[in-house]
Design a protein around this motif. Structure first.
Motif, PDB file in Angstrom:
ATOM      1  N   ASP A 199      52.936  58.205  19.547  1.00 32.20           N
ATOM      2  CA  ASP A 199      51.780  58.415  18.664  1.00 32.20           C
ATOM      3  C   ASP A 199      51.740  57.404  17.517  1.00 32.20           C
ATOM      4  O   ASP A 199      50.676  56.960  17.114  1.00 32.20           O
ATOM      5  N   MET A 200      52.890  57.054  16.975  1.00 33.22           N
ATOM      6  CA  MET A 200      52.906  56.218  15.765  1.00 33.22           C
ATOM      7  C   MET A 200      53.645  54.892  15.934  1.00 33.22           C
ATOM      8  O   MET A 200      53.238  53.880  15.382  1.00 33.22           O
ATOM      9  N   LYS A 260      43.347  54.157  20.493  1.00 33.34           N
ATOM     10  CA  LYS A 260      44.717  54.401  20.912  1.00 33.34           C
ATOM     11  C   LYS A 260      44.895  55.885  21.256  1.00 33.34           C
ATOM     12  O   LYS A 260      44.143  56.686  20.713  1.00 33.34           O
ATOM     13  N   LYS A 266      56.301  63.799  10.773  1.00 31.92           N
ATOM     14  CA  LYS A 266      55.354  64.777  10.242  1.00 31.92           C
ATOM     15  C   LYS A 266      56.130  65.823   9.449  1.00 31.92           C
ATOM     16  O   LYS A 266      57.332  65.990   9.636  1.00 31.92           O
ATOM     17  N   HIS A 315      50.910  51.816  15.459  1.00 36.14           N
ATOM     18  CA  HIS A 315      50.841  51.507  14.025  1.00 36.14           C
ATOM     19  C   HIS A 315      52.122  50.850  13.489  1.00 36.14           C
ATOM     20  O   HIS A 315      52.070  49.846  12.792  1.00 36.14           O
ATOM     21  N   HIS A 318      43.761  51.652  13.920  1.00 40.23           N
ATOM     22  CA  HIS A 318      43.076  51.723  12.630  1.00 40.23           C
ATOM     23  C   HIS A 318      43.948  51.240  11.475  1.00 40.23           C
ATOM     24  O   HIS A 318      43.443  50.895  10.420  1.00 40.23           O
ATOM     25  N   TYR A 319      45.281  51.152  11.681  1.00 34.54           N
ATOM     26  CA  TYR A 319      46.113  50.633  10.602  1.00 34.54           C
ATOM     27  C   TYR A 319      45.742  49.196  10.247  1.00 34.54           C
ATOM     28  O   TYR A 319      45.871  48.770   9.113  1.00 34.54           O
ATOM     29  N   ARG A 327      46.150  69.508  16.993  1.00 34.05           N
ATOM     30  CA  ARG A 327      46.187  68.528  18.089  1.00 34.05           C
ATOM     31  C   ARG A 327      47.386  68.769  19.004  1.00 34.05           C
ATOM     32  O   ARG A 327      47.915  67.825  19.615  1.00 34.05           O
ATOM     33  N   GLU A 331      54.284  61.551   6.766  1.00 40.52           N
ATOM     34  CA  GLU A 331      53.116  62.425   6.626  1.00 40.52           C
ATOM     35  C   GLU A 331      53.590  63.804   6.197  1.00 40.52           C
ATOM     36  O   GLU A 331      54.650  64.261   6.645  1.00 40.52           O
ATOM     37  N   LYS A 339      43.188  48.908   7.475  1.00 42.36           N
ATOM     38  CA  LYS A 339      43.486  49.394   6.117  1.00 42.36           C
ATOM     39  C   LYS A 339      43.552  48.201   5.167  1.00 42.36           C
ATOM     40  O   LYS A 339      44.153  47.174   5.504  1.00 42.36           O
ATOM     41  N   GLN A 390      49.732  53.292   1.409  1.00 44.64           N
ATOM     42  CA  GLN A 390      48.938  54.472   1.045  1.00 44.64           C
ATOM     43  C   GLN A 390      49.860  55.587   0.587  1.00 44.64           C
ATOM     44  O   GLN A 390      51.013  55.598   1.018  1.00 44.64           O
ATOM     45  N   ARG A 396      52.957  62.375   1.683  1.00 46.88           N
ATOM     46  CA  ARG A 396      52.392  61.314   2.506  1.00 46.88           C
ATOM     47  C   ARG A 396      52.587  59.975   1.797  1.00 46.88           C
ATOM     48  O   ARG A 396      52.134  59.790   0.670  1.00 46.88           O
ATOM     49  N   TYR A 451      47.530  67.288  22.722  1.00 45.68           N
ATOM     50  CA  TYR A 451      47.789  65.845  22.806  1.00 45.68           C
ATOM     51  C   TYR A 451      49.205  65.530  22.319  1.00 45.68           C
ATOM     52  O   TYR A 451      49.989  64.859  22.991  1.00 45.68           O
TER      53      TYR A 451
HETATM   54  C1  BG6 Z   1      46.945  58.583  14.174  1.00 46.17           C
HETATM   55  C2  BG6 Z   1      47.955  59.541  14.761  1.00 46.17           C
HETATM   56  O1  BG6 Z   1      46.834  57.443  14.976  1.00 46.17           O
HETATM   57  O2  BG6 Z   1      47.359  58.213  12.881  1.00 46.17           O
HETATM   58  C3  BG6 Z   1      48.113  60.759  13.866  1.00 46.17           C
HETATM   59  O3  BG6 Z   1      47.517  59.941  16.059  1.00 46.17           O
HETATM   60  C4  BG6 Z   1      48.441  60.342  12.453  1.00 46.17           C
HETATM   61  O4  BG6 Z   1      49.118  61.623  14.376  1.00 46.17           O
HETATM   62  C5  BG6 Z   1      47.441  59.292  11.960  1.00 46.17           C
HETATM   63  O5  BG6 Z   1      48.374  61.487  11.644  1.00 46.17           O
HETATM   64  C6  BG6 Z   1      47.868  58.728  10.625  1.00 46.17           C
HETATM   65  O6  BG6 Z   1      46.841  57.921  10.132  1.00 46.17           O
HETATM   66  P1  BG6 Z   1      46.615  57.740   8.576  1.00 46.17           P
HETATM   67  O7  BG6 Z   1      45.504  56.745   8.467  1.00 46.17           O
HETATM   68  O8  BG6 Z   1      46.260  59.091   8.037  1.00 46.17           O
HETATM   69  O9  BG6 Z   1      47.911  57.233   8.025  1.00 46.17           O
END
Ligand code: BG6
Length: 484
Positions: free
Chosen positions: A232-233, A145, A337, A237, A175-176, A220, A213, A179, A373, A342, A223
Motif C-alpha cells: 500500500d505504501m 495505484k 497506521k 509512495h 499522489h505523493y 477500507r 499515520e 505534493k 506533511q 500523522r 482492500y
Molecule cells: C494511500 C494509501 O495511497 O495513501 C492509504 O492507500 C494512505 O492507505 C494514503 O492512508 C496516505 O496519503 P496521504 O496523502 O494522506 O499521506
C-alpha cells in the motif's frame, strides 16, 4: 494559467477517491479559473443515477472538502460542467454511445479517462474504450495505484492497457509526487549549490524516510487486508520518495529525464531476500490502544470477518542503494497506521565532525529534516554556542523554514496539480511502466522472503511508536529514529 478545454470521464465516479479527492480537485481548479467552461466532467459507475442526483452527491463532496470557504453560488455555475452516465464497464452491452454523446465532438479536446476503480478492471475498461472508439490519439488514461499486486499482475495490466493506449497516453498516478513538499525536494536539491556537494556517502551517514499515520483502516478493510503496508505504501509512495532523495541530477525536467534517473535508483536497490529479511525488515500490526484519549480497536477487530489476519500495518526496512554515490549509506524506511500522530519526514543525517573539539557530549550532528506533511517545511539542524559565560556549551538547533510562515497562499491538493498535468500531457510526475515494474521486482523479493520466513507481524499498541523491533533495528546500528 488556464488549461485548454478538456473532457474527463471518471470511472468509479461515486467512489471514495472521487468524492474525497477528484471532484473537489476539479472544483478547486475551476474556482481558480484554470478550467474553461466548455470542459466536461462525466462521472460513471454501475449504479443507476440521474445527473441531478450525481451533482448533488458531488456538491456534498465538494462542500465537505471546502469547509468554511464553501461558495454555494459558484457551485451553481460549476455544476453545469458535471454529468453522470451509468456504465457497467464489464458488460459488453454497456451504454457507451450515451457516454460518447456527452463528450466533445472536437477531436482536439484532450479526453481524460480516470480509472478510479479496482485495478482488476483497468484492462477491461481500456479494451471497452478501444471498442467504443474512444481511445483516440488525444485520449489519456489515468491509472490509480496500486498497479497490480505483484510484478506479474502489474505486467498484465501494463500489457492490457498498453494494447489500447500508447505509453505517452498512460498516466500512472502516485499522489505523493503531486505534493508541494515532494516537488520541493527536487528544488531544494537542485536549485541550491549548498547541498549537492554534500549529498553522498562522503558526508551523509544515513537517510530516514518516515510516513506515519494516526488513522486506521477507514472502512477500507477489504482492500487493505489483501495489501498491507508494504504494497500500500512502500511499493509506491515510499520508494518514490527514496528515488527523489537518491537520484542523480536529471539533465532536464522533462518527462523522461527525471523518470530515467528514478529508475536507476530502483534498479540499484539491493534485493532483500532469504534470512536477510529478518535482519533488515520489521513487520508490525496494531492491537487495541488509544488515540488521544479515545480507545481504538485493534486491526483484526476492524476487519469484518473473524480471520486472524497476518497483514502488516507497519513496516520498517533498512534498504541499500548499491551505487557509487550511496555505497554503505543505509536508507531506513518506516511507515505505519495508528502511530501517535500523522507526519511524513525525510531526514538526511550527516556524519559527525572528524575531531571533537568541544569535548564529550557535544556529538550532535547536522541533520536536514524535510517535513512533507503536516507543518510543511525544512529544518537544518546546526550546532551553535549556548549563550553564557560558563565555557563553550554546544547546542543543536534548527534553521527553520516553515511553509506556513513563508507563504500565505492555499496549498493545492496533490490531485489538483496532477490532474492539470494530465490535461497538459505532462508525464514527468507520473510513473513509467518500467518504474512500476522495477518497484514490484524489489518488493516481490521481500514478500517472498517474508512468506518463506513465515513470521507473524509483531503487535504494537495503537497510538504507540510501532513495534519495539523497529527501534531495535536502529539501535543495533547505533542510530535512532528521529521523532521530530
Ligand atoms: C494511500 C494509501 O495511497 O495513501 C492509504 O492507500 C494512505 O492507505 C494514503 O492512508 C496516505 O496519503 P496521504 O496523502 O494522506 O499521506
Amino acid at each position: 494559467i488556464p488549461v485548454d478545454p478538456f473532457d474527463i470521464v471518471i470511472f468509479g465516479g461515486t467512489g471514495d477517491l472521487s468524492r474525497r479527492k477528484l471532484l473537489p480537485a476539479l472544483y478547486h481548479r475551476w474556482l481558480d479559473g484554470q478550467i474553461p467552461e466548455t470542459s466536461r466532467i462525466v462521472g460513471t459507475a454501475r449504479s443507476e443515477m440521474t445527473t441531478k442526483e450525481y451533482r448533488e452527491m458531488a456538491r456534498e463532496a465538494c462542500e465537505t472538502a471546502s469547509g468554511k470557504s464553501w461558495d454555494a453560488k459558484a457551485w451553481k455555475v460549476f455544476e453545469k460542467l458535471v454529468e453522470y452516465v451509468a456504465i457497467d464497464a464489464t458488460n459488453p452491452d454497456a451504454d457507451w454511445p450515451t457516454l460518447k454523446s456527452k463528450l466533445s465532438s472536437n477531436s482536439d479536446h484532450p479526453c481524460v479517462f480516470y480509472l478510479a476503480t479496482s485495478p482488476r478492471l483497468y484492462v477491461d475498461i481500456s479494451e471497452a474504450l478501444g471498442r467504443a472508439g474512444l481511445a483516440t490519439p488525444n485520449a489519456r488514461v489515468v491509472l490509480e495505484k496500486p498497479i497490480g499486486t505483484d510484478l506479474d499482475s502489474a505486467r498484465e495490466i501494463n500489457d492490457g492497457v498498453g494494447a489500447v493506449f500508447a505509453e505517452r497516453q498512460v498516466f500512472r498516478i502516485d499522489h505523493y509526487l503531486g505534493k508541494e513538499t515532494v516537488q520541493n525536494l527536487m528544488v531544494l536539491r537542485f536549485a541550491n549549490m549548498l547541498f549537492e556537494p554534500l549529498w553522498s556517502r562522503n558526508y551523509i551517514d544515513h537517510v530516514q524516510i518516515t510516513v506515519a499515520e494516526d488513522l486506521g483502516l477507514e472502512g477500507r478493510a477489504d482492500y487493505y487486508d489483501k495489501s498491507g503496508a508494504l504494497r500500500d505504501m512502500v511499493q509506491n509512495h515510499m520508494l518514490q520518495l527514496l528515488c527523489l532523495t537518491a537520484m542523480e541530477p536529471p539533465n532536464h525536467l522533462d518527462d523522461d529525464d527525471v523518470r530515467t534517473e528514478k529508475i536507476k535508483v530502483l534498479n540499484a536497490l539491493t534485493p532483500i531476500t532469504g534470512d536477510e529479511a529478518k535482519r533488515l525488515t520489521v513487520r508490525g500490526q496494531y492491537k487495541a490502544g488509544v488515540r488521544g484519549d479515545e480507545p481504538v480497536k485493534g486491526y483484526v477487530d476492524e476487519l469484518s470477518s473473524d480471520t486472524q489476519s497476518t497483514t502488516e500495518t507497519f513496516v520498517a526496512i533498512k534498504a541499500a542503494v548499491d551505487n557509487w554515490r550511496w555505497a554503505g549509506v543505509p536508507f531506513y524506511l518506516r511507515t505505519g497506521k495508528r502511530l501517535p500522530y500523522r507526519h511524513s519526514d525525510i531526514v538526511i543525517q550527516f556524519k559527525p565532525t572528524p575531531h571533537p573539539l568541544f569535548g564529550e557530549g557535544n556529538d550532535a550532528v547536522n541533520r536536514l529534516v524535510i517535513r512533507l506533511q503536516p507543518d510543511e517545511g525544512v529544518r537544518l539542524y546546526v550546532q551553535i554556542k549556548e549563550p553564557g559565560p560558563g565555557g563553550l556549551r554546544v547546542k543543536s538547533l534548527p534553521l527553520n523554514l516553515s511553509y506556513a510562515e513563508s507563504f500565505t497562499v492555499r496549498y493545492p491538493d496533490a490531485y489538483e496539480r496532477l490532474l492539470m498535468d494530465v490535461v497538459r500531457g505532462n508525464l514527468s510526475l507520473f510513473m513509467r511502466r518500467d518504474e512500476v515494474e522495477a518497484a514490484w521486482t524489489w518488493v516481490d523479493g521481500l514478500i517472498e522472503a517474508w512468506d518463506r520466513g513465515g513470521t507473524a507481524p509483531e503487535l504494537y499498541a495503537a497510538g504507540s511508536n510501532g513495534p519495539l523491533a523497529a527501534a531495535m533495528m536502529m539501535d543495533r546500528d547505533g542510530r535512532a529514529w528521529f521523532e521530530g
